[in-house]
Design a protein around this motif. Structure first.
Motif, mmCIF file in Angstrom:
data_model
loop_
_atom_site.group_PDB
_atom_site.id
_atom_site.type_symbol
_atom_site.label_atom_id
_atom_site.label_comp_id
_atom_site.label_asym_id
_atom_site.label_seq_id
_atom_site.Cartn_x
_atom_site.Cartn_y
_atom_site.Cartn_z
ATOM 1 N N SER A 141 1.041 -1.150 -0.064
ATOM 2 C CA SER A 141 -0.055 -0.019 -0.037
ATOM 3 C C SER A 141 0.755 1.323 0.058
ATOM 4 O O SER A 141 0.422 2.194 -0.832
ATOM 5 N N LEU A 142 2.050 1.429 0.875
ATOM 6 C CA LEU A 142 2.880 2.446 0.778
ATOM 7 C C LEU A 142 3.495 2.450 -0.577
ATOM 8 O O LEU A 142 3.666 3.737 -1.048
ATOM 9 N N VAL A 143 4.021 1.527 -1.134
ATOM 10 C CA VAL A 143 4.706 1.785 -2.304
ATOM 11 C C VAL A 143 3.554 2.053 -3.334
ATOM 12 O O VAL A 143 3.684 3.045 -4.263
ATOM 13 N N ALA A 144 2.632 1.723 -3.590
ATOM 14 C CA ALA A 144 1.219 1.789 -4.139
ATOM 15 C C ALA A 144 0.912 3.510 -4.186
ATOM 16 O O ALA A 144 0.850 4.171 -5.250
ATOM 17 N N ILE A 145 0.761 3.942 -3.065
ATOM 18 C CA ILE A 145 0.447 5.393 -2.815
ATOM 19 C C ILE A 145 1.758 6.303 -3.193
ATOM 20 O O ILE A 145 1.276 7.422 -3.751
ATOM 21 N N THR A 146 2.710 5.854 -2.890
ATOM 22 C CA THR A 146 3.804 6.755 -3.317
ATOM 23 C C THR A 146 3.983 6.786 -5.058
ATOM 24 O O THR A 146 4.128 7.920 -5.503
ATOM 25 N N ARG A 147 3.695 5.517 -5.686
ATOM 26 C CA ARG A 147 3.629 5.668 -7.161
ATOM 27 C C ARG A 147 2.520 6.387 -7.704
ATOM 28 O O ARG A 147 2.756 7.167 -8.509
ATOM 29 N N LEU A 148 1.317 6.373 -7.050
ATOM 30 C CA LEU A 148 0.052 7.106 -7.539
ATOM 31 C C LEU A 148 0.440 8.375 -7.493
ATOM 32 O O LEU A 148 0.102 9.505 -8.114
ATOM 33 N N GLY A 149 1.180 9.047 -6.194
ATOM 34 C CA GLY A 149 1.447 10.303 -5.875
ATOM 35 C C GLY A 149 2.479 11.056 -6.972
ATOM 36 O O GLY A 149 2.487 12.186 -7.010
ATOM 37 N N ASP A 150 3.339 10.147 -7.421
ATOM 38 C CA ASP A 150 4.515 10.752 -8.215
ATOM 39 C C ASP A 150 3.994 10.709 -9.810
ATOM 40 O O ASP A 150 4.647 11.088 -10.588
ATOM 41 N N GLU A 151 2.769 10.152 -9.928
ATOM 42 C CA GLU A 151 2.338 10.419 -11.567
ATOM 43 C C GLU A 151 1.789 11.912 -11.805
ATOM 44 O O GLU A 151 1.173 11.981 -12.972
ATOM 45 N N GLY A 152 1.906 12.643 -10.875
ATOM 46 C CA GLY A 152 1.687 14.308 -11.329
ATOM 47 C C GLY A 152 0.059 14.465 -10.909
ATOM 48 O O GLY A 152 -0.489 13.492 -10.251
ATOM 49 N N THR A 153 -0.330 15.602 -11.052
ATOM 50 C CA THR A 153 -1.931 16.074 -10.699
ATOM 51 C C THR A 153 -2.359 15.992 -11.613
ATOM 52 O O THR A 153 -2.262 16.587 -12.897
ATOM 53 N N SER A 154 -3.727 15.517 -11.761
ATOM 54 C CA SER A 154 -4.880 15.556 -12.907
ATOM 55 C C SER A 154 -6.121 15.546 -11.979
ATOM 56 O O SER A 154 -6.110 15.272 -11.052
ATOM 57 N N ASN A 155 -7.121 15.700 -12.896
ATOM 58 C CA ASN A 155 -8.407 15.806 -12.537
ATOM 59 C C ASN A 155 -8.953 14.252 -12.457
ATOM 60 O O ASN A 155 -10.079 13.874 -12.188
ATOM 61 N N VAL A 156 -8.028 13.426 -13.200
ATOM 62 C CA VAL A 156 -8.572 11.940 -13.260
ATOM 63 C C VAL A 156 -8.371 11.045 -12.113
ATOM 64 O O VAL A 156 -6.963 11.182 -11.576
ATOM 65 N N VAL A 157 -9.229 10.572 -11.647
ATOM 66 C CA VAL A 157 -9.017 9.438 -10.321
ATOM 67 C C VAL A 157 -7.982 8.307 -10.725
ATOM 68 O O VAL A 157 -8.164 7.691 -11.858
ATOM 69 N N LYS A 158 -6.919 8.312 -10.230
ATOM 70 C CA LYS A 158 -5.852 7.347 -10.451
ATOM 71 C C LYS A 158 -6.035 6.061 -9.659
ATOM 72 O O LYS A 158 -6.378 6.209 -8.468
ATOM 73 N N HIS A 159 -5.793 4.989 -10.245
ATOM 74 C CA HIS A 159 -5.903 3.748 -9.573
ATOM 75 C C HIS A 159 -4.669 2.813 -9.525
ATOM 76 O O HIS A 159 -3.718 2.913 -10.624
#
Length: 151
Positions: free
Chosen positions: A123-141
């Motif tokens: 979960s920590l790794v996934a949260i970090t990876r999702l946070g690194d993908e930049g900001t956008s209005n699309v909900v990331k999974h």
């Protein structure tokens, strides 16, 4: 000198847990238990991969918080069960069954702690990876690998 990495080897935890999945009427491995604890999660994971489903950041944060607390509580329970599992003398058959039950409980709680730690780390790794993908209005999974492991 012992084997390298023998202090962090988790394989005995897994094998001890698998040895508790027994059908006591036949004395062999319980197919139902294996299906319940491994088959159903694999089927659910495979179906979620097929439908391209993933966890959002909010769901990952909830998983992280829940399993971090769960791991802490299970570690306390593991210490409590460990104090009961150190008895090796058998006064009678009932005491022998009780001791076997407590040891199996110890093995199962240790496995649950291991699974909780894996979920927290993934979960920590996934949260970090999702946070690194930049900001956008699309909900990331999460991607397929993270989703499969978490489920």
């Amino acid at each position: 000198m012992g084997k390298p990495m023998s202090k962090i080897d988790v394989w005995p935890i897994v094998t001890n847990h698998l040895r508790t999945l027994v059908d006591y009427s036949s004395g062999g491995a319980s197919r139902f238990d294996f299906f319940l604890f491994f088959g159903i999660p694999l089927l659910v994971s495979a179906s979620l991969l097929y439908f391209k489903w993933g966890f959002s950041v909010d769901a990952l944060n909830a998983l992280l918080a829940a399993f971090a607390i769960f791991a802490g509580l299970l570690l306390n329970l593991l210490i409590l069960v460990f104090t009961f599992s150190t008895t090796t003398t058998y006064a009678n058959a009932l005491e022998r069954v009780r001791t076997q039950f407590v040891r199996e409980l110890h093995n199962n709680v240790a496995y649950a702690v291991l699974v909780s730690i894996v979920i927290v780390v993934v979960s920590l790794v996934a949260i970090t990876r999702l946070g690194d993908e930049g900001t956008s209005n699309v909900v990331k999974h999460t991607g397929p690998y993270s989703t499969f492991i978490l489920v």
